[in-house]
Design a protein around this motif. Structure first.
Motif, PDB file in Angstrom:
ATOM      1  N   LYS A  92      49.643  64.741 -41.023  1.00 23.81           N
ATOM      2  CA  LYS A  92      49.098  65.192 -42.291  1.00 23.81           C
ATOM      3  C   LYS A  92      48.983  64.021 -43.267  1.00 23.81           C
ATOM      4  O   LYS A  92      49.819  63.118 -43.252  1.00 23.81           O
ATOM      5  CB  LYS A  92      49.990  66.280 -42.899  1.00 23.81           C
ATOM      6  CG  LYS A  92      50.007  67.573 -42.095  1.00 23.81           C
ATOM      7  CD  LYS A  92      50.801  68.646 -42.818  1.00 23.81           C
ATOM      8  CE  LYS A  92      50.733  69.970 -42.050  1.00 23.81           C
ATOM      9  NZ  LYS A  92      51.482  71.037 -42.755  1.00 23.81           N
ATOM     10  N   PRO A  93      47.957  64.041 -44.117  1.00 23.19           N
ATOM     11  CA  PRO A  93      47.896  63.035 -45.178  1.00 23.19           C
ATOM     12  C   PRO A  93      49.172  63.113 -46.014  1.00 23.19           C
ATOM     13  O   PRO A  93      49.565  64.194 -46.471  1.00 23.19           O
ATOM     14  CB  PRO A  93      46.670  63.447 -45.994  1.00 23.19           C
ATOM     15  CG  PRO A  93      45.838  64.263 -45.052  1.00 23.19           C
ATOM     16  CD  PRO A  93      46.826  64.981 -44.173  1.00 23.19           C
ATOM     17  N   GLY A  94      49.836  61.977 -46.205  1.00 23.05           N
ATOM     18  CA  GLY A  94      51.183  62.004 -46.764  1.00 23.05           C
ATOM     19  C   GLY A  94      51.286  62.025 -48.271  1.00 23.05           C
ATOM     20  O   GLY A  94      52.357  62.357 -48.802  1.00 23.05           O
ATOM     21  N   ASN A  95      50.218  61.685 -48.977  1.00 22.72           N
ATOM     22  CA  ASN A  95      50.317  61.573 -50.437  1.00 22.72           C
ATOM     23  C   ASN A  95      49.541  62.701 -51.116  1.00 22.72           C
ATOM     24  O   ASN A  95      48.408  62.530 -51.549  1.00 22.72           O
ATOM     25  CB  ASN A  95      49.796  60.213 -50.904  1.00 22.72           C
ATOM     26  CG  ASN A  95      50.062  59.962 -52.376  1.00 22.72           C
ATOM     27  OD1 ASN A  95      50.871  60.658 -52.997  1.00 22.72           O
ATOM     28  ND2 ASN A  95      49.392  58.974 -52.949  1.00 22.72           N
ATOM     29  N   ARG A  96      50.159  63.860 -51.163  1.00 24.27           N
ATOM     30  CA  ARG A  96      49.566  65.017 -51.860  1.00 24.27           C
ATOM     31  C   ARG A  96      48.131  65.281 -51.397  1.00 24.27           C
ATOM     32  O   ARG A  96      47.207  65.400 -52.198  1.00 24.27           O
ATOM     33  CB  ARG A  96      49.608  64.808 -53.370  1.00 24.27           C
ATOM     34  CG  ARG A  96      51.023  64.624 -53.916  1.00 24.27           C
ATOM     35  CD  ARG A  96      51.024  64.196 -55.379  1.00 24.27           C
ATOM     36  NE  ARG A  96      52.371  63.971 -55.857  1.00 24.27           N
ATOM     37  CZ  ARG A  96      53.035  62.811 -55.702  1.00 24.27           C
ATOM     38  NH1 ARG A  96      52.458  61.800 -55.068  1.00 24.27           N
ATOM     39  NH2 ARG A  96      54.254  62.678 -56.167  1.00 24.27           N
ATOM     40  N   LEU A 323      54.557  63.455 -40.495  1.00 20.79           N
ATOM     41  CA  LEU A 323      54.804  64.350 -39.372  1.00 20.79           C
ATOM     42  C   LEU A 323      55.933  65.278 -39.805  1.00 20.79           C
ATOM     43  O   LEU A 323      57.112  64.890 -39.810  1.00 20.79           O
ATOM     44  CB  LEU A 323      55.196  63.556 -38.128  1.00 20.79           C
ATOM     45  CG  LEU A 323      55.339  64.320 -36.814  1.00 20.79           C
ATOM     46  CD1 LEU A 323      54.059  65.076 -36.475  1.00 20.79           C
ATOM     47  CD2 LEU A 323      55.706  63.370 -35.689  1.00 20.79           C
ATOM     48  N   PRO A 324      55.617  66.504 -40.240  1.00 22.38           N
ATOM     49  CA  PRO A 324      56.631  67.378 -40.853  1.00 22.38           C
ATOM     50  C   PRO A 324      57.771  67.731 -39.900  1.00 22.38           C
ATOM     51  O   PRO A 324      57.576  67.907 -38.697  1.00 22.38           O
ATOM     52  CB  PRO A 324      55.830  68.639 -41.232  1.00 22.38           C
ATOM     53  CG  PRO A 324      54.402  68.188 -41.289  1.00 22.38           C
ATOM     54  CD  PRO A 324      54.286  67.129 -40.227  1.00 22.38           C
ATOM     55  N   GLY A 325      58.973  67.829 -40.465  1.00 23.57           N
ATOM     56  CA  GLY A 325      60.130  68.253 -39.693  1.00 23.57           C
ATOM     57  C   GLY A 325      60.162  69.755 -39.517  1.00 23.57           C
ATOM     58  O   GLY A 325      59.555  70.504 -40.285  1.00 23.57           O
ATOM     59  N   ALA A 378      56.339  64.306 -28.121  1.00 21.62           N
ATOM     60  CA  ALA A 378      57.702  64.783 -27.893  1.00 21.62           C
ATOM     61  C   ALA A 378      58.015  66.055 -28.670  1.00 21.62           C
ATOM     62  O   ALA A 378      58.983  66.754 -28.357  1.00 21.62           O
ATOM     63  CB  ALA A 378      58.704  63.684 -28.270  1.00 21.62           C
ATOM     64  N   GLY A 379      57.206  66.354 -29.677  1.00 17.96           N
ATOM     65  CA  GLY A 379      57.443  67.547 -30.481  1.00 17.96           C
ATOM     66  C   GLY A 379      58.168  67.209 -31.767  1.00 17.96           C
ATOM     67  O   GLY A 379      58.809  66.156 -31.889  1.00 17.96           O
ATOM     68  N   PRO A 380      58.112  68.083 -32.753  1.00 15.29           N
ATOM     69  CA  PRO A 380      58.690  67.789 -34.068  1.00 15.29           C
ATOM     70  C   PRO A 380      60.201  67.617 -34.024  1.00 15.29           C
ATOM     71  O   PRO A 380      60.893  68.241 -33.213  1.00 15.29           O
ATOM     72  CB  PRO A 380      58.280  68.996 -34.910  1.00 15.29           C
ATOM     73  CG  PRO A 380      58.025  70.089 -33.924  1.00 15.29           C
ATOM     74  CD  PRO A 380      57.482  69.414 -32.707  1.00 15.29           C
ATOM     75  N   THR A 381      60.684  66.784 -34.907  1.00  9.18           N
ATOM     76  CA  THR A 381      62.117  66.586 -35.081  1.00  9.18           C
ATOM     77  C   THR A 381      62.610  67.461 -36.225  1.00  9.18           C
ATOM     78  O   THR A 381      61.816  68.098 -36.933  1.00  9.18           O
ATOM     79  CB  THR A 381      62.411  65.108 -35.403  1.00  9.18           C
ATOM     80  OG1 THR A 381      61.564  64.685 -36.480  1.00  9.18           O
ATOM     81  CG2 THR A 381      62.150  64.230 -34.188  1.00  9.18           C
ATOM     82  N   ASP A 382      63.915  67.501 -36.425  1.00  4.47           N
ATOM     83  CA  ASP A 382      64.471  68.322 -37.504  1.00  4.47           C
ATOM     84  C   ASP A 382      63.993  67.820 -38.865  1.00  4.47           C
ATOM     85  O   ASP A 382      63.608  68.600 -39.734  1.00  4.47           O
ATOM     86  CB  ASP A 382      66.001  68.302 -37.451  1.00  4.47           C
ATOM     87  CG  ASP A 382      66.535  69.005 -36.218  1.00  4.47           C
ATOM     88  OD1 ASP A 382      65.801  69.838 -35.640  1.00  4.47           O
ATOM     89  OD2 ASP A 382      67.674  68.715 -35.819  1.00  4.47           O
ATOM     90  N   ARG A 383      64.046  66.512 -39.058  1.00  2.00           N
ATOM     91  CA  ARG A 383      63.615  65.905 -40.312  1.00  2.00           C
ATOM     92  C   ARG A 383      62.161  65.448 -40.194  1.00  2.00           C
ATOM     93  O   ARG A 383      61.649  65.230 -39.097  1.00  2.00           O
ATOM     94  CB  ARG A 383      64.502  64.707 -40.641  1.00  2.00           C
ATOM     95  CG  ARG A 383      65.915  65.079 -41.048  1.00  2.00           C
ATOM     96  CD  ARG A 383      66.859  63.905 -41.001  1.00  2.00           C
ATOM     97  NE  ARG A 383      68.057  64.115 -41.813  1.00  2.00           N
ATOM     98  CZ  ARG A 383      69.188  63.439 -41.695  1.00  2.00           C
ATOM     99  NH1 ARG A 383      69.289  62.465 -40.772  1.00  2.00           N
ATOM    100  NH2 ARG A 383      70.218  63.690 -42.481  1.00  2.00           N
ATOM    101  N   SER A 384      61.525  65.286 -41.340  1.00  2.00           N
ATOM    102  CA  SER A 384      60.159  64.780 -41.357  1.00  2.00           C
ATOM    103  C   SER A 384      60.146  63.278 -41.104  1.00  2.00           C
ATOM    104  O   SER A 384      61.099  62.560 -41.428  1.00  2.00           O
ATOM    105  CB  SER A 384      59.504  65.072 -42.711  1.00  2.00           C
ATOM    106  OG  SER A 384      59.350  66.456 -42.911  1.00  2.00           O
TER     107      SER A 384
END
Length: 569
Positions: A92-96, A323-325, A378-384
């Protein structure tokens, strides 16, 4: 990895950080330096793609990108490529909602540079721009004109109250030209003992600090004496880095609180200058290493210099991808690498004037994408996880400094991160070199990843070169965020340390910050593959653990980290 360019860093900030080092935290932040628990292991079958690395390094370092200088078509192409790559991966675009963070810069190109002349001594001394001296300015001004400025030799140009050291004690240098030695007074110590950490360079030894302190003292011009060993690079690097357009931060005051001119002079020219004033460079250098050194005015000697500046304000950009957690998306792990290089630079003998920056730092930029790709698989992690390609590193860490001062994601909620700058193409190694080894809890994460590869972490073999202050991790560290930065190992599987040292020397002397840092189809990528796996494992472990790594007790960055974490609770 910038060696000699214009930069605006804050030594005052460093001193404040040093003061914070004695402050003990309390509550959750204070206990964060305990040994971290082992997180869930990173997926063993996932590795960052070397094919992705090859494709992107080749593209980013091609002549079509013109050396990726900020504010040029090369920047536009780089931004388009990176945002497209991150988008295709599903980040995702990271800055709003935007891929980019604006970084206001000013491009300053010196024109009609006069020789730097010294008169009034036993004989006139003149240094020609390029082969004998380089000069520029932080000031956003169309012209610099220094006439008959009194000259003072100020030793190492250090004012360190906490060490009882002040090379400017009792001295008024307002309107004067100061001549400064590079590195720290005790850099020749074979050990790490001494008032300035002996062989290991402190920030007081960096050329950026010396210009900052000269400005605080009111100097009209600050000129550093180039000496290859304490500078850690030859004149060729200084010349290629300082001639041509320079980037400075676009501050509201136009940087008018800085010295009018800053630059470097060849050692033999500095010796001739001092001789014209009846002084000896060797004797003065020895004296400057001793506590209580007093600056020495060159009686009757005056400096003159003039040049014009072409000014262009522009908005460069950091690239920010998210990459959202999955369970704690408001906690962040940071990956950084600078996308910029020098653009058009000093010509090679064959006429090539594009500093392509293949190793420095198309490799680190490509690694951001390759690591993002592996984490998506690998798939999402707990944290972003945040992937930030920063601008202006070659101009003094300007993009990472701006991010640190204007973070897109709260620094108190940023767990830590890794920085990648100039990955080694020397081949596989038994070790990695950790820049700043022993400073933070992140060492434990790296050690676990290295153990799985049968490798080890070693200290810097050349701490006198000050690498800790020369890449983007430093900008985040100053804000308290634990950052891990390591380089490819020097103990190569084929040829050992002798081969590692030879490879590093060859790169520094023949390609570093020059037109021949180009993509080579014959590169051996096996060492890069192993190092990328380390970055992947460390980053993913950080993103899955519940721990909050910290700087070690007594480290200069510990106090500010404790405060930022306490505020985030």
């Amino acid at each position: 990895m910038r060696i000699s360019s214009l930069a605006l860093a804050s030594a005052a900030s460093l001193l404040a950080l040093s003061a914070c080092a004695t402050t003990q935290g309390s509550g959750p932040a204070a206990s964060a330096s305990a040994a971290p628990a082992a997180p869930a292991p990173a997926p063993a079958d996932i590795a960052p793609s070397i094919d992705t690395m090859k494709r992107l390094v080749q593209a980013l370092s091609s002549d079509a990108f013109e050396g990726r200088a900020p504010g040029t078509p090369g920047e536009e192409k780089t931004l388009a490529l990176l945002s497209d790559e991150f988008g295709k991966l599903g980040l995702k675009p990271g800055n709003r909602g935007s891929w980019f963070q604006d970084v206001p810069l000013v491009e300053i190109t010196a024109k009609n540079v006069s020789p730097l002349t010294f008169t009034g001594g036993k004989g006139k001394v003149s240094a020609a721009y390029g082969p004998e001296m380089v000069v520029g300015t932080y000031r956003v001004t169309p012209k610099v004109d220094i006439k008959d400025s009194p000259v003072v030799f100020v030793g190492y140009g250090i004012n360190a109250p906490e060490k009882g050291w002040n090379d400017y004690a009792g001295l008024d240098v307002k309107g004067k030209t100061v001549i400064i030695l590079v590195n720290d007074p005790d850099y020749e110590n074979p050990t790490l003992d001494g008032p300035f950490n002996g062989r290991a360079m402190t920030y007081y030894g960096r050329w950026t600090y010396k210009f900052e302190e000269a400005a605080r003292q009111g100097a009209a011009a600050a000129i550093i004496v180039h000496d290859t060993v304490p500078a850690a690079y030859g004149w060729n690097v200084v010349q290629s880095s300082w001639t041509g357009s320079q980037q400075v931060a676009d501050n509201p005051n136009g940087n008018m609180d800085q010295a009018s001119a800053v630059g470097w002079i060849q050692k033999d020219k500095a010796a001739a200058l001092l001789k014209s004033g009846g002084l000896d460079l060797i004797a003065l250098t020895a004296a400057a290493k001793q506590p209580g050194f007093k600056a020495v005015p060159l009686k009757g000697v005056k400096a003159s210099l003039s040049f014009e500046n072409a000014l262009r304000k522009h908005m460069s950009k950091n690239v920010v991808a998210l990459l959202p957690g999955k369970t704690r998306p408001d906690e962040y792990v940071l990956y950084t690498g600078h996308w910029d290089h020098l653009g058009h630079c000093e010509k090679a003998p064959d006429g090539d004037d594009i500093c392509n920056g293949a190793v420095d730092n198309a490799t680190g930029t490509a690694a951001l994408v390759a690591l993002a790709e592996a984490n998506v698989k690998a798939g999402p992690t707990d944290r972003s996880q945040i992937f930030v390609a920063v601008t202006g590193e070659e101009s003094g860490l300007l993009g990472s400094q701006y991010y640190g001062e204007h973070p897109v994601f709260p620094l108190g909620k940023t767990v830590g991160g890794v920085n990648m700058d100039a990955l080694s193409m020397a081949g596989p190694a038994h070790n990695v070199i950790v820049v700043g080894k022993g400073k933070s809890d992140l060492d434990a994460y790296l050690d676990r990843a290295l153990t799985a590869q049968g490798r080890v972490a070693t200290m810097e073999p050349t701490p006198e070169k000050g690498f800790y202050y020369r890449s983007d991790h430093f900008s985040l560290a100053k804000q308290g965020v634990p950052m891990l930065y390591f380089e490819g190992g020097d103990d190569l599987v084929t040829g050992g340390k002798a081969a590692g040292e030879a490879a590093a020397k060859d790169y520094e002397e023949h390609r570093y910050h020059g037109p021949k840092d180009e993509y080579d189809p014959a590169w051996d990528w096996t060492g890069v593959a192993a190092d990328l796996k380390l970055y992947y494992t460390v980053g993913r472990d950080l993103a899955n653990t519940a721990d909050w790594p910290n700087w070690k007790e007594g480290d200069e960055f510990r106090g500010i980290r404790d405060k930022s974490r306490a505020a985030a609770q």
